[in-house]
Write an enzyme that holds these catalytic residues in place. Structure first.
Site, mmCIF file in Angstrom:
data_model
loop_
_atom_site.group_PDB
_atom_site.id
_atom_site.type_symbol
_atom_site.label_atom_id
_atom_site.label_comp_id
_atom_site.label_asym_id
_atom_site.label_seq_id
_atom_site.Cartn_x
_atom_site.Cartn_y
_atom_site.Cartn_z
ATOM 1 N N ASP A 69 2.721 5.847 1.257
ATOM 2 C CA ASP A 69 2.129 4.513 1.315
ATOM 3 C C ASP A 69 1.420 4.352 2.648
ATOM 4 O O ASP A 69 1.828 4.902 3.667
ATOM 5 C CB ASP A 69 3.173 3.416 1.089
ATOM 6 N N GLU A 128 3.531 -2.849 0.420
ATOM 7 C CA GLU A 128 4.163 -4.078 0.897
ATOM 8 C C GLU A 128 3.747 -5.292 0.061
ATOM 9 O O GLU A 128 4.277 -6.375 0.244
ATOM 10 C CB GLU A 128 3.797 -4.320 2.371
#
Length: 376
Positions: A69, A128
Site C-alpha cells: 500500500d 487508509e
C-alpha cells in the site's frame, strides 16, 4: 553518513505522503524507479494512482504476487526527521513508505535474478480509505495478471527488528467506519423548551452505544465500537440543531459485525423517537477480515524460521483493519507483521520505524520468493 539505496528511497517517499487516490507524486516516483530497471522481462500497467508491475518468469507455472500500500495519512508529523513530510498536515504514519520501498527492493532483486514463475507487484493506493484493494482486484488491468499466491506485510512498532509475526487463519479484524448525523431544532439557550438539543441527543447515543459490545457480543468473540469524534453546535448560547458522531466498528467475526450493526441501528432509532429528531447512519469504508491461508502461512513460517536469519513469532489476531483482506478472499496467501522497533505506534505523529528493517525484509523475502517460485 551515507545511507543505502533503499533507505534513501524510503526517505524520498516519506517526504511526499498523499491520501487515497491522490498519490500522484508517489505513483510517479514508483514509475521513475521502475524505469531504471526496465528490460524485456518487465511490464508495467497504471491503475488509477497505483502501479502494477509484472516480471516474467523463465518457465512460469504460477504467478506470485506482492502487495504494497502506498498512501499516507492526514496527520501532522512530529518525528523531527530531516526528511519529514513536505506536505503540510500529511504523514506516512502507518509505514506505507516502508511497504513500498520493500516492494521496490524485491522487484529489483526479481529483475536482477529472474525466477521460474511470474512475479506481480501491486503498488496499491487508498488502503487508509476509501479502500483500493477491492477495486484493484476487480480491475481489468489486474485480471490478466491475477496472482495465484499473494503476500503482504505491515510494519509492527512493537516487535524488534529481525522479527516477523503472523499466524494461520484470522489475523486482522472485520472493520467498518461509522458516521451518525443527528438533526433536530436549534434555538436560543434561554428557551430550551422551544428547541431540540442535538448535543444532548449525541451524548445519550454515545452512552447507549457502550452497551452494544458488553451485552450483545459473546465475550470470547472480541469486538470494539469507538466513537473518536463528535461535532455539533456553533456558539455557546445557541442550542445545537445538528450533531455528528464519527467512529469505528471492529469485530473478529462476520456474524458479530452484523449483530453489532443491527443493535446500533435499533439504538439510533430509539434516539430518533426519544429526541424527536432525524438520524442518518453511514458505515463508510468497510474492510473484510484478513484470513491467512493455513497451509501457505505454515509453509512460510517454517521456511523463514529454518532458512533465513529472521525470528518468527506466532502472534494472536489483532483488531487492526486492512483492505488486503479482500485480496485474500479471492487469492490464497498471507500477511505478516514486520518488526521495526519504534517507541511510538501506528498512526502516531512521532512514529519512527528502524530503517534497518528495510534491508532485512528485502533479503529474506527475496529468499522466500526464489524458493517458492523456482522448480526444485
Amino acid at each position: 553518513m551515507a545511507v543505502s539505496k533503499f533507505v534513501q528511497i524510503r526517505r524520498d517517499l516519506h517526504k511526499i505522503p498523499e491520501i487515497g487516490f491522490k498519490e500522484w507524486k508517489t505513483q510517479q516516483y514508483i514509475l521513475d524507479y521502475i524505469g531504471t530497471l526496465s528490460n524485456e522481462h518487465v511490464e508495467v500497467k497504471v491503475w488509477r494512482t497505483g502501479v502494477i508491475v509484472k516480471v516474467k518468469g523463465k518457465n512460469p507455472e504460477k504467478v506470485i504476487g506482492y502487495r504494497a500500500d502506498i498512501d499516507g495519512l492526514p496527520i501532522t508529523e512530529e518525528t523531527g526527521y530531516e526528511f519529514a513530510s513536505v506536505h503540510e498536515g500529511m504523514m506516512h504514519a502507518c509505514g506505507h513508505d516502508l511497504h513500498t520501498t520493500i516492494g521496490l527492493g524485491l522487484l529489483t532483486a526479481a529483475v536482477t535474478e529472474r525466477i521460474d514463475d511470474d512475479l506481480v507487484f501491486l503498488f496499491q493506493p487508498a488502503e487508509e480509505g476509501p479502500g483500493g484493494a477491492l477495486p484493484m482486484l476487480e480491475s481489468e488491468e489486474l485480471k490478466e495478471w491475477k496472482p495465484n499466491i499473494i503476500l503482504g506485510l505491515h510494519i509492527a512498532p512493537e516487535y524488534p527488528v529481525g522479527t516477523i509475526a503472523t499466524k494461520e487463519g484470522l489475523l486482522f479484524a472485520n472493520t467498518s467506519e461509522l458516521y451518525v448525523d443527528l438533526k433536530g431544532k436549534g434555538g436560543h439557550a434561554a428557551y430550551p423548551h422551544t428547541a431540540n438539543d442535538m448535543i444532548v441527543a449525541a451524548s445519550h447515543l454515545v452512552t447507549q452505544l457502550q452497551s452494544v459490545i458488553s451485552r450483545n457480543v459473546n465475550p470470547l468473540d472480541s469486538a470494539v465500537i469507538t466513537i473518536g469524534k463528535i461535532t455539533g453546535g456553533t456558539v455557546q448560547n445557541i442550542i445545537a440543531e445538528k450533531s455528528r458522531l464519527e467512529g469505528t466498528i471492529r469485530t473478529l467475526s462476520v456474524e458479530s459485525m452484523s449483530r453489532v450493526k443491527s443493535r446500533i441501528e435499533a439504538i439510533v432509532a430509539g434516539i430518533e423517537a426519544s429526541f424527536q429528531c432525524e438520524a442518518v447512519i453511514d458505515y463508510g469504508a468497510m474492510y473484510h477480515q484478513v484470513y491467512n491461508h493455513e497451509a501457505l502461512t505454515r509453509e512460510f513460517m517454517q521456511f523463514v524460521s529454518e532458512q533465513t536469519d529472521m525470528k518468527v513469532i506466532t502472534c494472536t489476531e489483532a483488531m487492526t483493519g486492512e483492505d488486503f483482506g479482500y485480496m485474500l478472499q479471492e487469492i490464497p496467501g498471507f500477511m505478516f507483521w514486520l518488526g521495526v522497533n519504534s517507541e511510538y505506534g501506528l498512526h502516531h505523529a512521532k512514529l519512527r520505524p528502524d530503517e534497518e528493517a528495510i534491508e532485512k525484509a528485502i533479503v529474506f523475502l527475496d529468499q522466500y520468493v526464489k524458493w517458492k517460485g523456482t522448480r526444485k
